[in-house]
Design an enzyme around this catalytic site. Structure first.
Site, PDB file in Angstrom:
ATOM      1  N   PRO A 163     -64.894 -29.067 -10.728  1.00  0.00           N
ATOM      2  CA  PRO A 163     -65.221 -28.957  -9.301  1.00  0.00           C
ATOM      3  C   PRO A 163     -64.741 -27.628  -8.729  1.00  0.00           C
ATOM      4  O   PRO A 163     -63.589 -27.238  -8.918  1.00  0.00           O
ATOM      5  CB  PRO A 163     -64.486 -30.137  -8.677  1.00  0.00           C
ATOM      6  N   GLU A 164     -65.642 -26.936  -8.053  1.00  0.00           N
ATOM      7  CA  GLU A 164     -65.308 -25.674  -7.404  1.00  0.00           C
ATOM      8  C   GLU A 164     -65.319 -25.896  -5.896  1.00  0.00           C
ATOM      9  O   GLU A 164     -65.374 -27.029  -5.430  1.00  0.00           O
ATOM     10  CB  GLU A 164     -66.283 -24.589  -7.873  1.00  0.00           C
ATOM     11  N   LYS A 212     -59.724 -24.881  -4.220  1.00  0.00           N
ATOM     12  CA  LYS A 212     -60.034 -26.115  -4.943  1.00  0.00           C
ATOM     13  C   LYS A 212     -59.011 -27.217  -4.675  1.00  0.00           C
ATOM     14  O   LYS A 212     -58.998 -28.226  -5.375  1.00  0.00           O
ATOM     15  CB  LYS A 212     -60.100 -25.824  -6.446  1.00  0.00           C
ATOM     16  N   ARG A 254     -61.029 -37.399 -17.521  1.00  0.00           N
ATOM     17  CA  ARG A 254     -60.311 -36.524 -18.454  1.00  0.00           C
ATOM     18  C   ARG A 254     -58.851 -36.294 -18.061  1.00  0.00           C
ATOM     19  O   ARG A 254     -58.100 -35.683 -18.800  1.00  0.00           O
ATOM     20  CB  ARG A 254     -61.044 -35.184 -18.582  1.00  0.00           C
ATOM     21  N   ASN A 274     -66.347 -20.776 -12.225  1.00  0.00           N
ATOM     22  CA  ASN A 274     -67.240 -20.133 -13.182  1.00  0.00           C
ATOM     23  C   ASN A 274     -68.692 -20.066 -12.713  1.00  0.00           C
ATOM     24  O   ASN A 274     -69.330 -19.015 -12.770  1.00  0.00           O
ATOM     25  CB  ASN A 274     -67.156 -20.857 -14.530  1.00  0.00           C
TER      26      ASN A 274
END
Length: 356
Positions: free
Chosen positions: A2-3, A65, A147, A208
């Site tokens: 997540p950005e 973030k 994760r 990214n």
């Protein structure tokens, strides 16, 4: 990962459904998991519960973030249970970093959206939930994280005055610098422009895919040294950053609603031969990250320091010019008219994208 737009969508989801509501219950994981010590960094279950139970959510804030909640006391000065001034009494705030797969889900109302995977909204509690918070307005909010790279901390006092928030650079959505300040921040950097964009102490929230999208719309090669970019090129990049982030946030980070001419829709999976606008996409590694770009549009130009860099370096030297004996020593060591730049990063070196 997540950005900025994805985290902004989480912040908006929380405020839409939980603002001014009181926390009446806190649950952790499933029966076989319980309190996840990896995610709840530096705190324990009882401390986290004490920080939230009986307090109202006065505001959901974000920088880069990271998202945090300002928690009120549960009573306003006039005796109401959900007073809008309750934030003034805030002493402890939960701070969220969503890591790679962290997400917020409101029962029966929806969840954050990701390009790479779908957040569970079909069952309750949702799969991979680590935290469920119940509010007195009937809302139940879950934090899920398959994760487990996300982090939830408790911060005492003013959140923006202590790390990690105090260490972040500007937030492009909340406080985009003017052109002169923006150029000054980038034109001094020796590293490739893609690596500089990923540095959270420069532009907080740029990750990214945003960096690649911004460089694509700016027609800049990701390996171009930042200090070689002209004033005009950096101003173009600033406009592209504003456009990409404001557009993505404007549609709630729903990738299906991003403009179809964006690189975003064609960059995933590193598929050889993928094209955008009829031009081939190539993949390289810059700053330790996979980078998608279009060679036909994003070409390397001269890598010598630009006029903007030289001007900034001279201004910096003038600002710290020594006097007296120190000046004579500096002159003998550096030579007349020579600008010495210290601490330059090695070109192509990996950049720490964020503090998790």
């Amino acid at each position: 990962m997540p950005e900025l737009p994805e985290v902004e969508s989480a912040r908006a989801l929380v405020e839409e459904h939980c603002l001014n509501a009181k926390v009446i219950g806190v649950e952790y994981g499933g029966e076989s998991v319980g309190f996840d010590e990896k995610i709840f960094a530096g705190t324990d279950a009882k401390s986290f519960e004490r920080a939230l139970l009986g307090r109202t959510l006065a505001a959901a804030k974000r920088k880069g973030k990271h998202m945090w909640w300002e928690m009120g006391t549960g009573k306003s000065p006039t005796g109401g249970s959900r007073g809008g001034t309750a934030a003034a009494a805030t002493t402890i705030s939960p701070l969220f970093h969503l890591g790679m797969t962290g997400s917020m889900t409101v029962k029966g109302k929806g969840a954050m959206k990701y390009k790479a995977f779908e957040v569970d909204t079909t069952t309750w509690p949702p799969k991979f939930h680590k935290l469920i918070i119940h509010f007195d307005n009937g809302v139940a909010l879950a934090y899920t994280d398959p994760r487990r790279f996300g982090r939830i901390r408790l911060v005492e006092g003013e959140v923006t005055a202590s790390p990690p928030i105090s260490e972040l650079g500007f937030d492009p959505l909340l406080d985009m610098p003017d052109e002169a300040s923006f150029v000054a921040q980038f034109c001094r950097r020796v590293a490739p422009i893609k690596a500089v964009l990923l540095d959270q102490t420069v532009a907080a929230g740029v990750g990214n895919w945003i960096a690649d999208e911004v460089l694509y719309h700016s027609s800049l090669h990701p390996e171009q040294p930042a200090r070689s970019l002209t004033h005009a090129q950096l101003c173009t990049m600033r406009a592209a950053m504003h456009m990409v982030i404001s557009t993505a946030c404007g549609v709630g980070a729903d990738a299906d609603r991003f403009p179809q001419d964006w690189l975003f829709h064609h960059r995933w999976g590193k598929v050889v031969g993928n094209k955008v606008g009829g031009k081939t996409i190539s993949f390289i590694t810059v700053g330790g990250r996979t980078t998608a770009y279009v060679p036909a549009l994003q070409k390397m130009t001269a890598v010598t320091p630009s006029a903007a860099y030289v001007q900034a370096a001279v201004q910096k030297k003038t600002a710290v010019k020594p006097s007296g004996a120190g000046a004579a020593e500096a002159g003998a060591g550096a030579g007349a008219g020579v600008v010495v730049v210290k601490g330059a990063r090695k070109r192509g070196a990996a950049v720490k994208e964020e503090a998790v």
